[in-house]
Design a protein around this motif. Structure first.
Motif, PDB file in Angstrom:
ATOM      1  N   ARG A  62     -37.716  16.758 -44.624  1.00 47.83           N
ATOM      2  CA  ARG A  62     -36.644  17.632 -45.116  1.00 47.83           C
ATOM      3  C   ARG A  62     -36.232  17.250 -46.534  1.00 47.83           C
ATOM      4  O   ARG A  62     -36.091  18.108 -47.407  1.00 47.83           O
ATOM      5  CB  ARG A  62     -35.443  17.579 -44.174  1.00 47.83           C
ATOM      6  N   ARG A  63     -36.021  15.956 -46.770  1.00 44.49           N
ATOM      7  CA  ARG A  63     -35.613  15.531 -48.100  1.00 44.49           C
ATOM      8  C   ARG A  63     -36.756  15.687 -49.104  1.00 44.49           C
ATOM      9  O   ARG A  63     -36.529  16.033 -50.270  1.00 44.49           O
ATOM     10  CB  ARG A  63     -35.147  14.069 -48.059  1.00 44.49           C
ATOM     11  N   GLY A  69     -38.578  21.218 -54.452  1.00 44.99           N
ATOM     12  CA  GLY A  69     -37.900  22.334 -55.085  1.00 44.99           C
ATOM     13  C   GLY A  69     -37.137  21.932 -56.321  1.00 44.99           C
ATOM     14  O   GLY A  69     -37.171  22.612 -57.348  1.00 44.99           O
ATOM     15  N   ARG A  70     -36.441  20.789 -56.265  1.00 43.96           N
ATOM     16  CA  ARG A  70     -35.615  20.346 -57.389  1.00 43.96           C
ATOM     17  C   ARG A  70     -36.462  19.905 -58.575  1.00 43.96           C
ATOM     18  O   ARG A  70     -36.177  20.235 -59.718  1.00 43.96           O
ATOM     19  CB  ARG A  70     -34.713  19.198 -56.953  1.00 43.96           C
ATOM     20  N   ASP A  75     -41.343  26.270 -53.839  1.00 45.44           N
ATOM     21  CA  ASP A  75     -40.666  26.838 -52.680  1.00 45.44           C
ATOM     22  C   ASP A  75     -41.624  26.752 -51.497  1.00 45.44           C
ATOM     23  O   ASP A  75     -42.602  27.494 -51.417  1.00 45.44           O
ATOM     24  CB  ASP A  75     -40.276  28.293 -52.966  1.00 45.44           C
ATOM     25  N   ILE A  76     -41.365  25.841 -50.576  1.00 46.14           N
ATOM     26  CA  ILE A  76     -42.291  25.567 -49.481  1.00 46.14           C
ATOM     27  C   ILE A  76     -41.494  25.266 -48.225  1.00 46.14           C
ATOM     28  O   ILE A  76     -40.342  24.805 -48.290  1.00 46.14           O
ATOM     29  CB  ILE A  76     -43.210  24.368 -49.855  1.00 46.14           C
ATOM     30  N   PRO A 192     -37.011  28.335 -59.641  1.00 45.43           N
ATOM     31  CA  PRO A 192     -36.012  28.526 -58.600  1.00 45.43           C
ATOM     32  C   PRO A 192     -34.641  28.001 -59.016  1.00 45.43           C
ATOM     33  O   PRO A 192     -34.528  27.209 -59.962  1.00 45.43           O
ATOM     34  CB  PRO A 192     -36.560  27.729 -57.417  1.00 45.43           C
ATOM     35  N   VAL A 193     -33.633  28.419 -58.297  1.00 46.45           N
ATOM     36  CA  VAL A 193     -32.266  28.014 -58.614  1.00 46.45           C
ATOM     37  C   VAL A 193     -32.119  26.501 -58.529  1.00 46.45           C
ATOM     38  O   VAL A 193     -31.384  25.882 -59.297  1.00 46.45           O
ATOM     39  CB  VAL A 193     -31.270  28.708 -57.657  1.00 46.45           C
TER      40      VAL A 193
END
Length: 255
Positions: A62-63, A69-70, A75-76, A192-193
Motif C-alpha cells: 500500500r505504501r 504515485g507521488r 497510477d497503479i 497526477p495530482v
C-alpha cells in the motif's frame, strides 16, 4: 540458465551441448526484443525495489503504491504492486511505516529527475513530447512522443530513462532518483495530482533545455506533419544523448 552460467566464464557452445539446445537458438533468444509487457514489469520491479530498500524494507504494497504515485506519477493498483513484490521476494514489515527509520544514506535520493511535456505545433495538430531531465547532470535521459497528451506518454519517457540509467545505478548501488513534474505537464493532465511539482530550478532547467532544442532544430513553424516533427526531434534527442554519454559528468554550480 545458459546466460547466467556463461557470465561466469563457461562457453555458450559447451553449455548448449550439455543442455541439449542449439547454440544458434541461444543467441537468437538473447537478441530477442522483450515484449512491452515484460519491459514494463521489469521497470516497475526496479522502481518498487528501490522504494522498498529506501524505506529500510519497511513499506508494504500500500505504501509502495502511494510512493509510485507521488514520485513518478504512476497510477497503479495495489494488487499489481503486491504481485510484483511477491515475485521479487520482498514484503513490508508489520506496524506503522513511519515508525521504521530508513537506513542512513538512503533517506534522500542523490539526485532528481524532472518531467516536462511540450506541445510541438504541426499542420496536423500538436505533437506532444515528454522529456525526462536529470537535474544533477542537466542531461536528457528519456523521451516519448504522441498525438495526444496522457499519462502513458510520460510513463513511456520514464521507462526509457530507467532503461538508460539502470546500468549506472546498478554499478553504483544507488536507488533511482525521485521525479518532479513541471506545471505544464500538470496542466496537460500528464501528471497526477499526487505527483511532486518542480521548483524554480526544475522549471529553469527545462526552459534552458527547450531553448537549446529550438535553436538546434531549425525547422519550419509550424511543421507540415507530426511524422516530420517527430523524426527531427528524435534525431536531435539521440544526438543529445550520445553527446551526454561521451562527456564527463557535469559539476554542480556553486554561488
Amino acid at each position: 540458465m545458459i546466460h547466467g552460467l556463461a557470465s561466469h566464464g563457461f562457453t555458450a557452445r559447451r553449455l548448449a551441448v550439455l543442455m541439449g539446445v542449439s547454440e544458434s537458438g541461444y543467441y537468437a533468444w538473447r537478441a530477442r526484443t522483450p515484449f512491452p509487457r515484460a519491459l514494463r514489469r521489469a521497470w516497475l520491479t526496479r522502481l518498487i525495489l528501490d522504494i522498498h530498500q529506501e524505506s529500510g524494507c519497511a513499506y508494504g504494497y500500500r505504501r509502495v503504491t502511494q510512493e509510485l504515485g507521488r514520485r513518478y506519477g504512476i497510477d497503479i493498483g495495489h494488487t499489481t504492486v503486491e504481485a510484483v513484490m511477491k515475485g521479487a521476494g520482498i514484503r513490508g514489515q508489520a506496524g506503522r511505516p513511519h515508525e521504521q527509520a530508513p537506513p542512513e544514506g538512503a533517506r534522500t535520493a542523490p539526485r532528481r529527475w524532472v518531467v516536462d511535456v511540450l506541445a510541438v505545433t504541426t499542420l496536423q495538430g500538436p505533437l506532444y513530447t515528454a522529456v525526462v531531465l536529470d537535474t544533477a547532470s542537466r542531461r536528457l535521459i528519456g523521451w516519448s512522443t504522441a498525438a495526444t497528451a496522457h499519462l502513458g506518454l510520460v510513463q513511456h519517457a520514464l521507462m526509457a530513462a530507467v532503461t538508460r540509467a539502470e546500468p549506472a545505478a546498478q554499478t553504483a548501488l544507488e536507488p533511482l532518483p525521485s521525479c518532479s513534474f513541471t506545471e505544464r505537464a500538470g496542466s496537460l493532465q500528464c501528471a497526477p495530482v499526487r505527483a511532486t511539482v518542480g521548483d524554480w530550478y526544475d522549471h529553469a532547467l527545462v526552459g534552458a533545455f527547450w531553448d537549446t532544442v529550438h535553436r538546434d532544430l531549425h525547422g519550419p513553424t509550424p511543421w507540415p506533419d507530426r511524422q516530420s516533427a517527430e523524426d527531427r526531434l528524435s534525431e536531435t534527442f539521440d544526438r543529445f544523448a550520445r553527446q551526454a554519454s561521451a562527456a564527463p559528468p557535469a559539476q554542480p554550480s556553486t554561488p
